[in-house]
Design a protein around this motif. Structure first.
Motif, short mmCIF file in Angstrom:
data_model
loop_
_atom_site.label_atom_id
_atom_site.label_comp_id
_atom_site.label_asym_id
_atom_site.label_seq_id
_atom_site.Cartn_x
_atom_site.Cartn_y
_atom_site.Cartn_z
N ILE A 557 2.75 5.68 6.70
CA ILE A 557 2.35 4.65 5.73
C ILE A 557 2.20 5.24 4.35
N LEU A 558 1.59 6.42 4.25
CA LEU A 558 1.42 7.06 2.94
C LEU A 558 2.76 7.43 2.32
N GLU A 559 3.69 7.91 3.13
CA GLU A 559 5.01 8.24 2.62
C GLU A 559 5.73 6.98 2.12
N ILE A 560 5.63 5.91 2.88
CA ILE A 560 6.27 4.65 2.46
C ILE A 560 5.64 4.12 1.18
N LYS A 562 4.16 5.85 -1.15
CA LYS A 562 4.60 6.70 -2.27
C LYS A 562 6.01 6.33 -2.71
N PHE A 563 6.89 6.11 -1.76
CA PHE A 563 8.27 5.73 -2.08
C PHE A 563 8.32 4.40 -2.83
N ARG A 564 7.57 3.42 -2.38
CA ARG A 564 7.59 2.10 -3.01
C ARG A 564 7.01 2.16 -4.42
N LYS A 565 6.01 3.00 -4.60
CA LYS A 565 5.43 3.12 -5.93
C LYS A 565 6.40 3.77 -6.90
N GLU A 566 7.10 4.82 -6.46
CA GLU A 566 8.04 5.52 -7.34
C GLU A 566 9.20 4.63 -7.74
N TRP A 567 9.61 3.72 -6.84
CA TRP A 567 10.75 2.86 -7.13
C TRP A 567 10.33 1.47 -7.58
N ASN A 568 9.04 1.32 -7.88
CA ASN A 568 8.52 0.06 -8.44
C ASN A 568 8.85 -1.15 -7.55
N PRO A 570 7.65 -4.16 -5.34
CA PRO A 570 6.41 -4.95 -5.18
C PRO A 570 5.78 -4.68 -3.81
N THR A 571 4.51 -4.33 -3.82
CA THR A 571 3.81 -3.89 -2.60
C THR A 571 2.41 -4.48 -2.56
N ASP A 572 2.00 -4.89 -1.37
CA ASP A 572 0.63 -5.36 -1.15
C ASP A 572 -0.23 -4.14 -0.82
N TRP A 573 -0.83 -3.55 -1.83
CA TRP A 573 -1.61 -2.32 -1.62
C TRP A 573 -2.86 -2.58 -0.79
N GLY A 574 -3.40 -3.78 -0.89
CA GLY A 574 -4.56 -4.11 -0.05
C GLY A 574 -4.22 -4.08 1.43
N GLN A 575 -3.01 -4.55 1.78
CA GLN A 575 -2.58 -4.52 3.17
C GLN A 575 -2.40 -3.08 3.65
N ILE A 576 -1.87 -2.22 2.80
CA ILE A 576 -1.71 -0.81 3.16
C ILE A 576 -3.07 -0.17 3.39
N ALA A 577 -4.03 -0.46 2.51
CA ALA A 577 -5.38 0.10 2.67
C ALA A 577 -6.02 -0.41 3.95
N SER A 578 -5.82 -1.68 4.29
CA SER A 578 -6.39 -2.23 5.52
C SER A 578 -5.81 -1.55 6.75
N GLN A 579 -4.48 -1.31 6.73
CA GLN A 579 -3.84 -0.67 7.88
C GLN A 579 -4.33 0.76 8.05
#
Length: 691
Positions: A557-560, A562-568, A570-579
């Motif tokens: 999840i952390l690798e994904i 990081k990848f989504r952030k570098e390539w801009n 759109p990501t639900d960061w709250g969902q990532i934190a919950s997972q």
């Protein structure tokens, strides 16, 4: 279970012959006893660490150490499976089969939340899950009976007085005043107290609790022509089922209750071993609390399932009725409430394989080698084997235990074994490695062979072993999901749609789904519209799809992220934190900061009001004047002299600089007249002589 009207060709079915269900059950029993019983009994013995020749070994003075591999493998599989099914909040969900209907998508979310609430609070789900997984991993077969249970009783209440003409309830006080004028009647009153109203999953043991068509191509009982369930029922349950119409045959209740028994046929290997004392609760005589064996026989006719109830297959309790009407409240489910499945299939056969059976040949060799090595170790500790002269005259106890004993020179001879016992014990590693290659095993089960002698790549071997274990676990869970777990969840969803009526549970489910359940009006009261809770659905199970360790999932999840952030992206960061919270063992919203409540908007009290103060009550007049004099609002008031008290108050307030109007506390300020008033008009309290 609910009774409904018959449909299809139900009227043409002959209900009188009870010999056919018993004959079909005996056919299944013969197939099971000849085909599976010895294998399943052996698997259960291995799981319970029962050595078949233990008594013979002990009688000969040899070691009888059981193997722990079957037990550890089954327990490890159960633990990992439970984590996979429960650690992720989205592991189990229901989705709408209509992809373009957002309303039905919301209903599917409510159905998911309803299932989650009931499995955690009202049903036996978690106890069943652990027990069924353990049985499936040991026997190779899992069987379940999914049905809805409602248990309630009537609590008597005081009688109601109703107006006979309209049926409207009248309070006692009104009844006493009108009883001589109108005609009333007394109606018995009671309250229904619900004890349990939920879906239930009962674990079934093959042959003892259930049977099915053994000639089906795959282990899907819905593909067969018949099936059956044997469950114990109490006298009270028999009477209740007859009262609600499930048992519709005209039978003698006294004769039915006479079939209560304290014994029941079974095939559990543990109950049949004479050298182990296992208590069997089913053979305890409970007198009037004994149970009768209820046979629920299913038969497919004209592609439709029908059901018949009887006691032990010999005492008829009902005629044949459609399964849809009895178990699903008339919903066209068209499937049995019984499911049989497995997590590993048998070669060219429609049955499953248990983990103890898979490793049995190697485990036998491992156990035999372990006992041999243990016997050698004991003999070495005793000084080796002892050779005695045929005509010896020595005390054996002294030879075995005493530091000194009397004997002639050649009467006793100690024969020493080679001391390379450690090398002999390391032969176990190869067998353990063979077992690890066949079934999912944890690192604790792999023991010494994980980092082999002379190797410096322990971490690499650890990772390889873990990946191999996860792949096997993922495949086993995937097979179990498709053969067993998905059909069970589908039955739960159908039962929920058919019988769910608890508005509290539905409101909680809708709240957790972030939506509102549709409502309607009935008898002037707003209620939940249950007719809208009916749609085509699919079961989604994420557990078992490439099972990986929790720490590895977090890394992924952390690798994904990081990848989504570098390539801009759109990501639900709250969902990532919950997972990540869930994978770490916390609640999904454990560390979420609660946003501060928004500041209330400032209220501007200034306004231009044209009002006739004389038309307002005196208290309201005082409040408005106080606001006006404080500068809080601009008031254009009409005062026509008709209210001399108000005019007097205004004049005095002008004279006193606004003082004299009622305060918020209700106390009036002192009136300043004469010299004090004049001084106030001239410029303040000091000029008025106030120290």
């Amino acid at each position: 279970m609910e009774k409904g009207s018959a449909s299809g060709k139900f009227e043409d079915i002959d209900d009188d012959d009870l010999s056919r269900p018993l004959q079909l059950k005996r056919s299944f029993d013969n197939w099971y006893d000849f085909h599976l019983k010895s294998i399943i009994d052996d698997c259960r013995n291995r799981y319970m660490m029962i050595l078949d020749d233990a008594q013979d070994r002990i009688s000969r003075g040899l070691s009888a150490l059981p193997s722990t591999k079957s037990t550890s493998i089954v327990d490890g599989f159960v633990e990992n499976a439970i984590l996979e099914y429960n650690q992720d909040p989205d592991a189990i969900s229901f989705t709408s089969r209509t992809a373009t209907d957002p309303v039905k998508d919301k209903r599917a979310q409510i159905l998911t939340e309803d299932f989650i609430y009931r499995k955690d609070n009202t049903s036996n789900y978690h106890l069943w899950e652990e027990s069924s997984l353990r049985a499936g991993a040991t026997d190779g077969l899992e069987a379940a009976f999914v049905h809805w249970v409602k248990e309630a009783y009537e609590k008597p209440l005081p009688d109601r007085r109703v107006l006979k003409a309209t049926g409207e309830e009248v309070p006692e006080a009104i009844y006493g005043a009108l009883k001589d004028i109108y005609e009333f009647e007394t109606v018995k009153n009671s309250q229904t107290i619900t004890v349990r109203d939920t879906w239930v999953i009962d674990k079934l043991m093959p042959r003892r609790d259930c049977f099915w068509d053994p000639k089906i191509p795959y282990l899907d009982v819905n593909l067969g022509t018949y099936a059956g369930i044997m469950i114990p029922v109490t006298a009270e349950e028999i009477e209740k089922f007859k009262e609600i119409g499930v048992f519709d045959a005209d039978f003698d209740m006294g004769e039915a209750l006479g079939m209560l028994s304290s014994t029941r046929d079974g095939n559990d290997a543990a109950m049949q071993l004479s050298n182990y004392d296992f208590s069997d609760a089913e053979r305890v005589d409970l007198q009037e609390k004994n149970r009768a064996e209820l046979m629920i026989f299913f038969e497919k006719r004209d592609f439709q399932w029908f059901v018949q109830f009887s006691l032990q297959g010999t005492f008829e309790l009902s005629t044949f009725q459609p399964v849809n009407d009895v178990f699903f409240n008339g919903r066209p489910v068209n499937r049995l409430p019984m499911v049989v499945g497995y997590c590993k299939s048998r070669l060219w056969d429609a049955t499953g394989v248990g983990f103890p059976e898979v490793i049995a040949p190697i485990e036998d060799e491992l156990s035999d080698h372990r006992n041999n090595a243990n016997d050698i170790a004991k003999q070495i500790a005793q000084g080796g084997r002892i050779r005695l002269s045929p005509d010896h005259n020595v005390n054996l106890d002294d030879v075995l235990n005493a530091r000194a004993f009397e004997a002639e020179k050649d009467e006793v001879e100690f024969i020493q074994y080679p001391t390379g016992l450690l090398e002999s014990m390391r032969m176990d590693d190869a067998r353990t490695q063979d077992i690890a290659s066949l079934v999912p095993m944890g690192i604790a089960d792999r023991s010494r062979q994980l980092a082999m002698k002379g190797s410096t790549k322990g971490l690499g071997l650890h990772q390889m072993a873990e990946q191999d274990n996860n792949a096997k676990l993922g495949v086993n869970l995937m097979i179990r999901n498709n053969t067993f777990f998905k059909p069970v969840l589908a039955l739960i969803a159908h039962l929920t749609m058919a019988f769910e009526s608890d508005e509290v549970v539905l409101k909680i489910a809708a709240r957790n789904a972030g939506t509102q359940f549709p409502t309607t009006f009935h008898n002037g009261r707003q209620i939940i519209d249950l007719t809208m809770f009916d749609f085509e659905f699919d079961v989604q199970i994420n557990a078992g799809l490439g099972a990986t360790p929790r720490y590895k999932k977090a890394q992924n999840i952390l690798e994904i992220a990081k990848f989504r952030k570098e390539w801009n992206i759109p990501t639900d960061w709250g969902q990532i934190a919950s997972q990540l919270n869930v994978l770490a063992g916390f609640n999904a919203d454990q560390f979420n900061a609660q946003p501060p409540p928004p500041q209330p908007p400032e209220v501007d009290y200034k306004a231009n009001i044209n009002i006739d103060l004389a038309q307002l009550p005196p208290q309201a007049q005082m409040v408005l004047l106080q606001k006006m004099m404080a500068g809080g609002m601009s008031i254009t008031a009409k005062v026509d002299g008709k209210n001399p008290q108000m005019q007097k108050a205004i004049n005095e307030s002008k004279q006193n600089g606004g003082i004299g109007l009622p305060e918020r506390s209700g106390m009036a300020a002192p009136d300043m007249r004469g010299e004090m008033g004049a001084a106030m008009s001239a410029g303040g309290q000091q000029n008025a002589g106030i120290a």
